[in-house]
Design a protein around this motif. Sequence first.
Motif, PDB file in Angstrom:
ATOM      1  N   ASN A 142      79.417  47.510 109.265  1.00  0.00           N
ATOM      2  CA  ASN A 142      80.368  46.996 108.273  1.00  0.00           C
ATOM      3  C   ASN A 142      79.583  46.613 107.010  1.00  0.00           C
ATOM      4  N   GLU A 144      80.371  46.014 103.849  1.00  0.00           N
ATOM      5  CA  GLU A 144      80.844  44.915 102.994  1.00  0.00           C
ATOM      6  C   GLU A 144      80.454  43.548 103.558  1.00  0.00           C
ATOM      7  N   VAL A 145      80.612  43.402 104.861  1.00  0.00           N
ATOM      8  CA  VAL A 145      80.313  42.105 105.490  1.00  0.00           C
ATOM      9  C   VAL A 145      78.802  41.883 105.590  1.00  0.00           C
ATOM     10  N   LEU A 146      78.069  42.913 105.993  1.00  0.00           N
ATOM     11  CA  LEU A 146      76.635  42.742 106.202  1.00  0.00           C
ATOM     12  C   LEU A 146      75.855  42.587 104.895  1.00  0.00           C
ATOM     13  N   ARG A 148      76.897  41.093 102.290  1.00  0.00           N
ATOM     14  CA  ARG A 148      77.100  39.694 101.894  1.00  0.00           C
ATOM     15  C   ARG A 148      76.271  38.740 102.746  1.00  0.00           C
ATOM     16  N   LEU A 149      76.144  39.072 104.015  1.00  0.00           N
ATOM     17  CA  LEU A 149      75.278  38.259 104.872  1.00  0.00           C
ATOM     18  C   LEU A 149      73.842  38.283 104.342  1.00  0.00           C
TER      19      LEU A 149
ATOM     20  N   PHE B 156      79.016  30.564 107.498  1.00  0.00           N
ATOM     21  CA  PHE B 156      79.185  31.581 106.457  1.00  0.00           C
ATOM     22  C   PHE B 156      80.413  32.449 106.738  1.00  0.00           C
ATOM     23  N   VAL B 162      83.776  33.749 100.028  1.00  0.00           N
ATOM     24  CA  VAL B 162      83.099  35.037 100.242  1.00  0.00           C
ATOM     25  C   VAL B 162      83.989  35.993 101.052  1.00  0.00           C
ATOM     26  N   PHE B 163      84.628  35.463 102.070  1.00  0.00           N
ATOM     27  CA  PHE B 163      85.474  36.285 102.951  1.00  0.00           C
ATOM     28  C   PHE B 163      86.904  35.758 102.971  1.00  0.00           C
ATOM     29  N   PHE B 168      89.638  39.864 104.435  1.00  0.00           N
ATOM     30  CA  PHE B 168      88.796  40.098 105.607  1.00  0.00           C
ATOM     31  C   PHE B 168      89.461  39.570 106.873  1.00  0.00           C
ATOM     32  N   THR B 176      81.049  41.042 113.770  1.00  0.00           N
ATOM     33  CA  THR B 176      80.027  41.811 113.052  1.00  0.00           C
ATOM     34  C   THR B 176      78.705  41.055 113.035  1.00  0.00           C
ATOM     35  N   PHE B 177      78.791  39.757 112.745  1.00  0.00           N
ATOM     36  CA  PHE B 177      77.572  38.935 112.691  1.00  0.00           C
ATOM     37  C   PHE B 177      76.884  38.854 114.060  1.00  0.00           C
TER      38      PHE B 177
END
Lengths: 203, 203
Positions: A142, A144-146, A148-149, B156, B162-163, B168, B176-177
């Motif tokens: 992903n 978009e999510v990663l 940002r992480l 986060f 951010v999300f 999202f 995902t994290f």
Amino acid sequence: MEVRERILKTAEELFMKFGIRSVTMDEIASELGISKKTIYMHFEDKDAIVHEVATFRMSCEQDISEQIWKEAENPIHEVVKEIEMLKTHVAALNPVVIYDLKKYYPKTWAVFQQHKQTIFLDITRRNLQEGVKQGLYRPEINIEVLSRLRMEEIDFAFDQSVFPNNVFNQFEIHQTFIDHFLRGVLTPKGLTVYEQYINTDNN
Amino acid sequence: MEVRERILKTAEELFMKFGIRSVTMDEIASELGISKKTIYMHFEDKDAIVHEVATFRMSCEQDISEQIWKEAENPIHEVVKEIEMLKTHVAALNPVVIYDLKKYYPKTWAVFQQHKQTIFLDITRRNLQEGVKQGLYRPEINIEVLSRLRMEEIDFAFDQSVFPNNVFNQFEIHQTFIDHFLRGVLTPKGLTVYEQYINTDNN
């Protein structure tokens, strides 16, 4: 070098060493061997110097990142080269700078954050997209999510309440995050490529 | 159920659905079919209810985590089961709750953070240590740094700036994290084990 540039260069060196808050206009003047009056002819106040030093630094970092991107053999190589670059940069940076910026120079901090959330985010996204395209990163990540992480990890690595400078090695934290982030997206093929770079590095 | 418990249970349900700030004492009373006066016989104010709901929730989460730890076949299985658990929990949680807690209930938020930085951090550290011991995670991982990163990822993921919730999917971000975090520490043997769990899951 013009006086104006010399002021910025010296201010930056002092900030990097001692943080921003603790460096006075008197010290900048004394370090340069010029009068405070001369500094004020070029900059309204210390805030103006801080702001210009910071925006110039961001623009440099962007240039360096683009250079790395152009020279890198592939997206993994880009990351490996970024780690090398960070090694020099983080070693020269007193983490108090980040703390001071955030707390005492919110206007400059906001510009920095904006820069990160646009330019750096794009660079990270491009790296991930290209890695997927080349079969080095897993196709299902992903992005978009990663991406940002990854931006958050940069700030988090500088968080002195979590990683105090006297306990943690600043560069090691950044390196740990980047290495872990990369491994989290690699395909088996990507892992082989990454390990080749790391092993070459160690020899 | 005692009135006191019924108040807490109903308040929690309303908070989870609508956030904390927007739920009034009147609404809690009306939902329970009791008077506001009865609520005030048990709780000094809404802050007291919020605090007790939150601390009770944390204690439950801890029990669940310990349960998962006991039942899991190995550290990877523990993570897989945690993702499953989160699926139900996050789906039921309006992310505004986190925002409200942080902004309007700093005392409760501080307890939550404290809990995370002790109990949850220990659980994560234990998972990493055990994974290394069993050859499922890479022996060279920096457990102190990465376990703190994992804690940060939890906050986060809930960051609405951010999300945002309307763009999202909240659970997807957490998943995902966790998936990315786990892959970043796995050995090839660990990856095989993880993929077996995921594939079984999908069937």
